[in-house]
Design a protein around this motif. Structure first.
Motif, PDB file in Angstrom:
ATOM      1  N   PHE A  29       0.805  -1.226   0.000  1.00 28.45           N
ATOM      2  CA  PHE A  29       0.000   0.000   0.000  1.00 28.45           C
ATOM      3  C   PHE A  29       0.834   1.272   0.000  1.00 28.45           C
ATOM      4  O   PHE A  29       0.320   2.344  -0.323  1.00 28.45           O
ATOM      5  CB  PHE A  29      -0.944   0.009   1.200  1.00 28.45           C
ATOM      6  N   ALA A  30       2.113   1.198   0.365  1.00 31.32           N
ATOM      7  CA  ALA A  30       2.940   2.409   0.413  1.00 31.32           C
ATOM      8  C   ALA A  30       3.037   3.078  -0.959  1.00 31.32           C
ATOM      9  O   ALA A  30       3.247   4.294  -1.044  1.00 31.32           O
ATOM     10  CB  ALA A  30       4.343   2.084   0.932  1.00 31.32           C
ATOM     11  N   THR A  31       2.863   2.286  -2.023  1.00 30.15           N
ATOM     12  CA  THR A  31       2.913   2.852  -3.374  1.00 30.15           C
ATOM     13  C   THR A  31       1.634   2.582  -4.161  1.00 30.15           C
ATOM     14  O   THR A  31       1.605   2.746  -5.381  1.00 30.15           O
ATOM     15  CB  THR A  31       4.111   2.266  -4.151  1.00 30.15           C
ATOM     16  N   GLU A  32       0.574   2.181  -3.477  1.00 34.03           N
ATOM     17  CA  GLU A  32      -0.704   1.905  -4.138  1.00 34.03           C
ATOM     18  C   GLU A  32      -1.267   3.193  -4.756  1.00 34.03           C
ATOM     19  O   GLU A  32      -1.459   4.197  -4.061  1.00 34.03           O
ATOM     20  CB  GLU A  32      -1.682   1.328  -3.108  1.00 34.03           C
ATOM     21  N   PRO A  33      -1.533   3.215  -6.069  1.00 32.77           N
ATOM     22  CA  PRO A  33      -2.006   4.436  -6.736  1.00 32.77           C
ATOM     23  C   PRO A  33      -3.253   5.052  -6.100  1.00 32.77           C
ATOM     24  O   PRO A  33      -3.370   6.284  -6.022  1.00 32.77           O
ATOM     25  CB  PRO A  33      -2.292   3.962  -8.165  1.00 32.77           C
ATOM     26  N   ARG A  34      -4.165   4.221  -5.600  1.00 32.87           N
ATOM     27  CA  ARG A  34      -5.393   4.777  -5.020  1.00 32.87           C
ATOM     28  C   ARG A  34      -5.120   5.499  -3.707  1.00 32.87           C
ATOM     29  O   ARG A  34      -5.797   6.485  -3.374  1.00 32.87           O
ATOM     30  CB  ARG A  34      -6.428   3.660  -4.841  1.00 32.87           C
ATOM     31  N   LEU A  35      -4.129   5.026  -2.947  1.00 35.49           N
ATOM     32  CA  LEU A  35      -3.751   5.731  -1.722  1.00 35.49           C
ATOM     33  C   LEU A  35      -3.055   7.049  -2.052  1.00 35.49           C
ATOM     34  O   LEU A  35      -3.278   8.069  -1.400  1.00 35.49           O
ATOM     35  CB  LEU A  35      -2.832   4.864  -0.849  1.00 35.49           C
ATOM     36  N   LYS A  36      -2.211   7.013  -3.079  1.00 34.81           N
ATOM     37  CA  LYS A  36      -1.520   8.241  -3.473  1.00 34.81           C
ATOM     38  C   LYS A  36      -2.514   9.307  -3.919  1.00 34.81           C
ATOM     39  O   LYS A  36      -2.388  10.485  -3.570  1.00 34.81           O
ATOM     40  CB  LYS A  36      -0.500   7.940  -4.575  1.00 34.81           C
TER      41      LYS A  36
END
Length: 396
Positions: free
Chosen positions: A55-62
């Protein structure tokens, strides 16, 4: 320049750590923390990250973080109790409580802050804390800060817990007695015996406190170790981090509404530290939503954990008794452990050595953290390199 007194203390101490293989160099990543990383221009398969679900690089979190930054700004601007509480923080706490199956939750700036703030807000020098001997450093520090009598309990030894609970609660010395344990122990990957803990706690009237930093997002379909055992209504404090499987930063305490109301007026890190950034809060909300709706990410994490364990075990490595994706490779001697990690590094595998004081002397290990982002091909490469280095150094 440091004073002569400080230099006289630091120089021999640092030299001794290096001589004993207890000094770890810090490597800076050139880019993001994913299944592969780049350090000093070289690519590595990464087995030292807590980014369990990627999740650290998950597009939806970004995107959630960017949108929140545009709306709220880069910082909350104040502590929560003045005017640093935004509706995004309220939304995050409601999402955590729903996910953890509790009445309420409170968000902190880190998991470490949770343990420093929550324990000392409830326990005092009039009380006693029964603490598993392998609990995380933040629990140990939180217990010390509370001023309560700390009673060490043998690791995962329920007979010892029962005996010490009986002694503490019948002695008449303490107003309250609490039992604290990690949900998943981060160095060995074993899981707390929560059903038995609950039985003993009910028998002796103990307050129960489970730090599920390595269980949240991993156990119980993501909701954690307490949920895994179906005992969300039996544990008083559920502690977790928002920086491991959730992939962002921060921590939380989940429990009864009364407990959370109390922590909001008595937990010092909550009272005296600026709030989580709006971007972090928004990204955490999105992570919880994805965990709730997309179980395949957690399933992939477990699949990769089983695959790596099986491969290393077949080669003859001592992987301990882990019950989670955490995969320790126990070497023993501290200097040999450091050398093993260094050889893995030379071969393109980033897996850091863990030595005293993080683990007891003589139990140095490489702690491998497979994630949902690793491919079978990556893990096959890791296993082949482990075999090469293990035979070269006489470990297998």
């Amino acid at each position: 320049m440091s004073s002569n007194t400080l230099e006289a203390f630091l120089s021999p101490q640092l030299a001794e750590l290096k001589e004993k293989g207890l000094y770890n160099e810090i490597n800076s990543l050139q880019g993001s923390n994913e299944a592969t990383i780049k350090i000093a221009g070289k690519n590595f398969i990464n087995l030292s990250s807590n980014n369990y679900l990627g999740f650290a690089t998950e597009p939806r979190l970004k995107k959630a973080a960017i949108d929140a930054t545009e709306k709220y700004g880069v910082g909350a601007g104040a502590v929560r109790t003045i005017n640093g509480t935004m509706d995004i923080h309220d939304e995050l706490e409601k999402a955590i409580a729903k996910f953890k199956h509790t009445e309420a939750a409170i968000a902190f700036q880190s998991g470490f802050n949770c343990n420093m703030g929550a324990i000392s807000a409830v326990m005092s020098k009039k009380d006693a804390i029964l603490s598993d001997e392998l609990n995380h450093a933040s629990i140990i520090d939180g217990c010390r800060l509370s001023g309560a009598k700390i009673i060490r309990v043998k690791h995962q030894d329920m007979d010892d817990l029962r005996e010490k609970a009986k002694e503490a609660t019948t002695s008449g010395q303490y107003e309250k007695v609490m039992y604290i344990a990690d949900g998943v122990f981060s160095m060995d990957g074993d899981v707390a015996n929560i059903p038995e803990i609950v039985k003993i706690a009910e028998e002796f009237g103990l307050i129960t406190y489970i730090d599920d930093a390595h269980g949240s997002g991993v156990m119980g379909a993501g909701a954690g170790t307490v949920k895994h055992f179906g005992l969300s209504d039996k544990i008083d404090f559920q502690i977790g981090t928002l920086s491991k499987a959730v992939g962002v930063v921060g921590g939380y305490v989940a429990g009864s509404q009364q407990l959370i109301d109390w922590l909001k007026v008595r937990a010092r890190p909550f009272l005296f530290s600026t709030s989580l950034t709006p971007a972090s809060a928004a990204a955490c909300i999105e992570a919880i939503r994805i965990m709730s709706e997309e179980p395949e990410k957690i399933e992939k994490l477990w699949e990769n954990g089983h695959y790596l364990k099986e491969g290393l075990s077949k080669l003859g490595f001592n992987i301990g008794n882990s019950e989670t994706p955490i995969t320790p490779c126990i070497i023993g001697d501290e200097n040999l452990t450091q050398k093993f990690s260094a050889r893995l590094y030379e071969e393109g595998v980033y897996a850091k050595s863990i030595v005293f004081p993080t683990v007891p002397l003589g139990t140095g290990r490489i702690r491998n953290m497979p994630t949902a982002l690793h491919t079978k091909e990556m893990l096959d490469d890791v296993i082949a390199i482990y075999e090469k280095v293990g035979r070269e150094l006489g470990v297998i």
